[in-house]
Each structure stands twice: as C-alpha cells, then as structure tokens.
Design a protein around this motif. Structure first.
Motif, short mmCIF file in Angstrom:
data_model
loop_
_atom_site.label_atom_id
_atom_site.label_comp_id
_atom_site.label_asym_id
_atom_site.label_seq_id
_atom_site.Cartn_x
_atom_site.Cartn_y
_atom_site.Cartn_z
N LEU A 19 -6.92 -2.45 -3.56
CA LEU A 19 -7.49 -2.22 -4.88
C LEU A 19 -6.45 -1.54 -5.77
O LEU A 19 -5.93 -0.47 -5.42
CB LEU A 19 -8.73 -1.34 -4.79
CG LEU A 19 -9.32 -0.85 -6.13
CD1 LEU A 19 -9.74 -2.03 -7.00
CD2 LEU A 19 -10.50 0.09 -5.89
N ALA A 20 -6.17 -2.16 -6.89
CA ALA A 20 -5.22 -1.61 -7.87
C ALA A 20 -5.96 -1.15 -9.11
O ALA A 20 -6.71 -1.93 -9.71
CB ALA A 20 -4.17 -2.66 -8.24
N LEU A 21 -5.76 0.09 -9.47
CA LEU A 21 -6.26 0.62 -10.74
C LEU A 21 -5.10 0.60 -11.73
O LEU A 21 -4.07 1.23 -11.50
CB LEU A 21 -6.78 2.05 -10.57
CG LEU A 21 -7.07 2.86 -11.85
CD1 LEU A 21 -8.02 2.13 -12.78
CD2 LEU A 21 -7.59 4.24 -11.49
N CYS A 42 -4.91 -8.77 -4.71
CA CYS A 42 -5.43 -7.44 -5.05
C CYS A 42 -6.70 -7.54 -5.87
O CYS A 42 -6.79 -8.36 -6.79
CB CYS A 42 -4.40 -6.66 -5.88
SG CYS A 42 -3.07 -5.93 -4.93
N HIS A 87 -11.87 7.80 -12.94
CA HIS A 87 -11.63 7.77 -11.49
C HIS A 87 -12.95 7.72 -10.73
O HIS A 87 -13.10 6.91 -9.80
CB HIS A 87 -10.82 9.00 -11.08
CG HIS A 87 -10.59 9.09 -9.60
ND1 HIS A 87 -11.35 9.90 -8.78
CD2 HIS A 87 -9.70 8.46 -8.79
CE1 HIS A 87 -10.93 9.77 -7.54
NE2 HIS A 87 -9.93 8.91 -7.51
N VAL A 90 -14.57 4.23 -11.00
CA VAL A 90 -13.88 3.21 -10.19
C VAL A 90 -14.24 3.38 -8.71
O VAL A 90 -14.55 2.41 -8.02
CB VAL A 90 -12.35 3.30 -10.39
CG1 VAL A 90 -11.62 2.40 -9.38
CG2 VAL A 90 -11.98 2.88 -11.81
N ASN A 96 -11.90 3.57 -3.49
CA ASN A 96 -10.71 4.32 -3.86
C ASN A 96 -9.52 3.38 -4.07
O ASN A 96 -9.28 2.49 -3.24
CB ASN A 96 -10.35 5.33 -2.77
CG ASN A 96 -11.26 6.53 -2.78
OD1 ASN A 96 -11.08 7.44 -3.58
ND2 ASN A 96 -12.25 6.53 -1.90
N PRO A 97 -8.76 3.60 -5.13
CA PRO A 97 -7.59 2.75 -5.36
C PRO A 97 -6.50 2.97 -4.30
O PRO A 97 -6.21 4.11 -3.91
CB PRO A 97 -7.09 3.21 -6.74
CG PRO A 97 -8.27 3.85 -7.39
CD PRO A 97 -9.03 4.49 -6.27
N ASP A 98 -5.93 1.87 -3.84
CA ASP A 98 -4.76 1.90 -2.96
C ASP A 98 -3.48 1.90 -3.79
O ASP A 98 -2.43 2.35 -3.32
CB ASP A 98 -4.74 0.66 -2.06
CG ASP A 98 -6.02 0.50 -1.26
OD1 ASP A 98 -6.23 1.29 -0.33
OD2 ASP A 98 -6.80 -0.43 -1.58
N LEU A 100 -1.96 2.53 -7.84
CA LEU A 100 -2.20 3.08 -9.18
C LEU A 100 -1.01 2.76 -10.06
O LEU A 100 0.11 3.18 -9.77
CB LEU A 100 -2.40 4.60 -9.11
CG LEU A 100 -2.48 5.33 -10.45
CD1 LEU A 100 -3.68 4.86 -11.28
CD2 LEU A 100 -2.55 6.85 -10.23
N CYS A 143 -6.02 10.34 -7.22
CA CYS A 143 -5.90 9.18 -6.32
C CYS A 143 -5.13 9.48 -5.04
O CYS A 143 -5.35 8.84 -4.01
CB CYS A 143 -5.21 8.02 -7.04
SG CYS A 143 -6.20 7.24 -8.34
#
Length: 263
Positions: A19-21, A42, A87, A90, A96-98, A100, A143
């Motif tokens: 997961l990309a934020l 992603c 945050h 999301v 949780n983003p992997d 950022l 993150c």
C-alpha cells in the motif's frame, strides 16, 4: 540451462500488494507516480486537498485499468490535525502504508531570483515550511512505526533542485526543501537495519504541474536538455527508489542537466 528455468512463471512482483500513500496525488508528479506504482501491483491511497474530481477520476482509472485498490482522501497539508486525520483515515480504510511518498507541497508567494527577502512575510514562510516540511515530517513519523514492525518500508520525499541552488521561487521554498534532505539522511541511517529505506527525488522545472503551469521562455532556456521534464520521468525515479532495497540515503536529481551533480 533447463527449459523449466526458461519458461518458469514470473516471480511475484516485489511491490505486489503493498500500500502506497501518495500526498499531492491528484495530478502531476503524484498522479504519475500513482500510475507507475499501481502498474507494479501497489494499492494506492490518493491524497488531495481541493482537486476532488481529479482525485476521484484517478482512483477510478487505477481500479479499472490496473485492477488495484485505490481510494481518495482529503486533507489540507498546512494543518497538522488534518495530516493526523489523513493517516488515521487511510489506516482505517486501507491499512497501514508500506510506502510513503511525501509529494504534496506549495511554493507560497513567488518572489523570483531577483526578488527581495522582505517580500516574503514570516506568515508565508511558516506556512510554506508547515506544508512542505512539517507535514512531511509528521506523516513520516506516523507511518514509520508500522514499517519498522514489518521490517519493510519505503519513504520518499519530493524535494527540488532549489534545495541545492536556491531556485526561482524564493528563500522560503528553497529552505523548506533543503530541510527535507537532513531528514532523509537521519532517517535513512537510523532505520536502514529495520528494512526501511529513505530517499528524496529532486526535480527541476517539470511541466504539467501546478508550479510550472505557464513557464516563461527564460525558464525553459535554463534546461540544458532543451525542454522541461515530464511527470512520468520523475515517477520512474520514484519507482526505482521504492523498488530497490539497496538504495537509501540518496537525493536523486531529475533536472535535464541543470545541475552537474547531486549538489
């Protein structure tokens, strides 16, 4: 060499299922990076501030064309409470983003290379720093604990060649971007053994972005390669920074030859 090796099925993509934020993701470099990472499998958390329609259009494209999960999230990056809310939203909706990519930013008032320092008010200075530097620090701070717990994380900051040469916007913008480099160097060294890489991309004069919506001929002529850059040319560097586990603590300049080295 066996035929089994030659015709074996492809390995799972390194970014598949991550997961990309991406902040500032409704257009330009952010949107191009979202497309590049989605093509690698992603899921994308698409942040926007005011461009709701553009963000929702991007989400639809990412889900239909690339078949990944994507959602849009609104937040004003000049507001720290809004960053905290981004945050939390999301994580609640997608996890949780992997990865950022701190891409969102503002120029503040443009005073130019020949402007005067008194043309930048302290209020504009502080807002520029809050948006470009403070919010990136805060989101990274939020993150990082999950990334460390998973022993995997990719953090990328969107800097600028202005960080190294002053640029064409003003001292408030240039200084806010150079401050990101100090964060990169500290974070990269501190968390390298926890599986987290931290880098920055430093573009110059990229067209089809808010900052370069109407560049003058003088600005175009600054670039040795003879043209402005494209968002997808920056996105390809972001993709490399995210994909390569041995690449950390670096400022990757993408400027068409404007600077001779990484500052």
């Amino acid at each position: 060499m066996s035929l089994r090796f030659l015709f074996s099925p492809p390995m799972t993509l390194p970014l598949q299922g991550k997961l990309a934020l991406i902040t500032g993701c409704s257009g330009g470099i952010g949107a191009a990076s979202a497309v590049a990472l989605a093509a690698k499998g992603c899921s994308i958390a698409v942040h926007y501030n005011s461009a709701k329609i553009a963000a929702e259009t991007l989400v639809q494209m990412l889900t239909t064309v690339h078949g990944v999960q994507a959602q849009a999230f609104q937040a004003d990056m000049a507001d720290y409470d809004a960053v905290r809310g981004l945050h939390a939203a999301v994580v609640a909706a997608m996890g949780n983003p992997d990865i950022l990519f701190n891409n969102a930013g503002t120029t503040g008032k443009v005073v130019g290379k020949a402007g005067n320092i008194e043309d930048v008010t302290i209020e504009d200075f502080e807002k520029t720093w809050r948006t470009n530097t403070g919010s990136s620090f805060l989101l990274t701070q939020l993150c990082l604990p999950y990334m460390v717990s998973q022993k995997y994380g990719r953090i990328v900051f969107n800097s600028s060649v202005a960080a190294g040469i002053g640029g064409v916007i003003g001292p408030h913008y240039a200084s806010s971007k150079s401050a990101l480099h100090g964060m990169v160097h500290w974070i990269a060294v501190r968390y390298a053994k926890q599986g987290v890489t931290c880098n920055a991309v430093a573009p110059a004069l990229i067209e089809d972005t808010t900052m370069m919506s109407n560049p003058s001929d003088e600005i175009r002529n600054m670039i040795p390669i003879g043209r402005l850059g494209k968002p997808d040319e920056v996105a390809s560097v972001v993709e490399t920074l995210v994909s390569n586990a041995y690449l950390t603590n670096k400022i990757m300049v993408v400027d068409g030859g404007l600077t001779p080295s990484a500052f």
